[in-house]
Design a protein around this motif. Structure first.
Motif, PDB file in Angstrom:
ATOM      1  N   ASP A 285       0.793  -1.233   0.030  1.00  0.00           N
ATOM      2  CA  ASP A 285      -0.061  -0.088   0.043  1.00  0.00           C
ATOM      3  C   ASP A 285       0.934   1.429   0.165  1.00  0.00           C
ATOM      4  N   LEU A 286       2.321   1.130   0.657  1.00  0.00           N
ATOM      5  CA  LEU A 286       3.127   2.354   0.600  1.00  0.00           C
ATOM      6  C   LEU A 286       3.411   2.687  -0.687  1.00  0.00           C
ATOM      7  N   PHE A 287       3.618   1.728  -1.572  1.00  0.00           N
ATOM      8  CA  PHE A 287       4.160   2.100  -3.193  1.00  0.00           C
ATOM      9  C   PHE A 287       2.825   2.722  -3.732  1.00  0.00           C
ATOM     10  N   ILE A 288       1.612   2.061  -3.588  1.00  0.00           N
ATOM     11  CA  ILE A 288       0.472   2.813  -4.238  1.00  0.00           C
ATOM     12  C   ILE A 288       0.223   4.031  -3.920  1.00  0.00           C
ATOM     13  N   LYS A 289       0.326   4.531  -2.428  1.00  0.00           N
ATOM     14  CA  LYS A 289       0.118   5.997  -2.034  1.00  0.00           C
ATOM     15  C   LYS A 289       1.136   6.587  -2.560  1.00  0.00           C
TER      16      LYS A 289
END
Length: 446
Positions: free
Chosen positions: A59-63
């Motif tokens: 999720d960190l990469f998507i954000k």
């Protein structure tokens, strides 16, 4: 007497091995698959590992990517439109873009139906192996999305009540609409007042692309985490009953890419395999994340480097993310026929023509709402009188299907920018060739 001095042999320069981003992502995918398979065999460990560590890492990469998308789209589009010249040029580009999108997505739907008829993925599939079909959850998701679907709702959704709120939500359609209006208005401002604004926005755009480059260093880790979650949650065993459907879908995606997009590329003087080589990193990221938005900034930058002008790339590619869903269109045809064949319902030529028209109408702009694929498929199944439970049966592998169709969407949008640039006579062939030489030099072992 002469004395000869022998210098110590100079050690050869150490060869530096550089692993490009594409290979780093491939390695990340392999590690993620191995981690996912391991976790799928240990249910007691899987839940905690995914919830506390792996899912947050993905999720960190998507954000991080979503953080830069809206600033890049707004600044790049305004700067691009300010350099178009006038509203008439932009209107011509917009018309050609919509016509191209309409033709290609319609062909994609027909290709999906063609593969569904020829290979019949639903024939021979044992419904009992697919488990109990719970349509309630699917209908609820589709109903929530469908409440905001339809032509007039799409038009209303394009116009933002508060552009800052739309930017905060990451709604691309309102941002695109406001960017076009702002860019056109900026053209009418006297040059001495306009130029500082354009220079500032250009500086912001260039800085955000640098930020994207920094964010992409995390891509292999994010990709590994996301693919690990997918494999751990679903496992490869869940694919076996629907392996035929999955195989037909991916075969159609590959065929559409090589044949349809390949012919379109050739007609306008491009090579589809060259394009695939240029955007291979973006394809791997989109394939893993199932999100086209994660590669939007770097896709615009690469197509601009490849010779398409900024005014076209910044308009065509973001617009294509909403209206040019080649992968989703191919999937619609195959998915609908799969359900029909699963339940032994025969759809004749007349019924399939109606299906094409239904899909063309319902798919336009549907990507702007959550759960849009359920909306389109439910509308299509309902119009054909097919059991809605069939959608729930294939929902379990939708994530694996989404990986392929998202990658195809990315290819279609990248090619669209090049096609419109060539169609407008604005493609910079020398810049494109220089970029290809630069890529070749980078790929040479050092």
């Amino acid at each position: 007497m002469s004395i000869s001095v022998h210098k110590a042999d100079t050690p050869p320069a150490r060869r530096t091995i550089r692993i490009g981003l594409a290979w780093q992502i491939v390695i990340g995918m392999i590690i993620g698959i191995l981690v996912g398979v391991t976790l799928s065999r240990h249910p007691d460990l899987r839940s905690a590992a995914i919830k506390d560590y792996i899912q947050p890492a993905g999720d960190l990469f998507i954000k991080l990517i979503k953080m830069v998308v809206v600033p890049i789209v707004f600044t790049s589009m305004v700067v691009g439109i300010a350099g178009v010249g006038d509203g008439k040029s932009l209107g011509r580009i917009g018309l050609k873009t919509i016509v191209y999108f309409e033709v290609v997505t319609t062909i994609a739907i027909v290709v999906g139906l063609l593969f569904g008829n020829l290979l019949q993925p639903g024939v021979g599939t044992d419904i009992s192996q697919l488990g109990h079909a719970d349509i309630a959850g699917i209908q609820h998701t589709a109903t929530l999305a469908g409440e905001h679907h339809g032509f007039m709702h799409l038009v209303l959704g394009i116009i933002p009540e508060n552009i800052l709120a739309s930017m905060a939500r990451g709604d691309l359609l309102p941002v695109l609409f406001f960017s076009v209006l702002f860019g056109l208005a900026l053209q009418s401002v006297p040059k001495d007042l306009r130029q500082p604004v354009v220079d500032m926005l250009r500086g912001v755009s260039d800085a955000m692309f640098k930020v994207t480059g920094i964010v992409m260093r995390y891509a292999p880790i994010g990709v590994a985490a996301l693919i690990a979650v997918t494999v751990a949650n679903f496992g490869f065993a869940s694919l076996l009953p629907l392996m035929k459907l999955l195989g037909v879908a991916y075969l159609a995606i590959v065929a559409f890419t090589i044949v349809v997009l390949g012919v379109a590329a050739r007609v306008f003087g491009f090579n589809i395999f060259t394009l695939l080589r240029i955007i291979r990193s973006e394809l791997l990221i989109a394939f893993t994340t199932c999100s086209s938005a994660t590669v939007l900034p770097q896709l615009m930058k690469k197509m601009e480097d490849y010779g398409a002008p900024k005014a076209i790339t910044t308009f065509v590619i973001p617009t294509g993310y909403v209206f040019n869903l080649d992968g989703a269109s191919v999937y619609l045809g195959i998915g609908t026929l799969f359900v029909a064949q699963l339940y032994g319902v025969h759809l004749g030529l007349q019924e399939q023509i109606v299906l094409v028209l239904t899909m063309v109408i319902t798919s336009k702009g549907a990507a702007g709402v959550p759960g849009f694929m359920f909306v389109i498929l439910l509308a299509t199944l309902s119009s054909a009188g097919l059991p809605l439970e069939g959608l729930a049966l294939i929902a379990g592998i939708d994530r694996f299907m989404d990986m392929g169709r998202t990658a195809l969407n990315v290819v279609g949008n990248a090619l669209a920018a090049l096609v419109i640039a060539r169609w407008e006579g604005q493609y910079d062939h020398q810049k494109g060739q220089a970029y290809l030489r630069q890529i070749s030099d980078i790929e040479q072992p050092s």
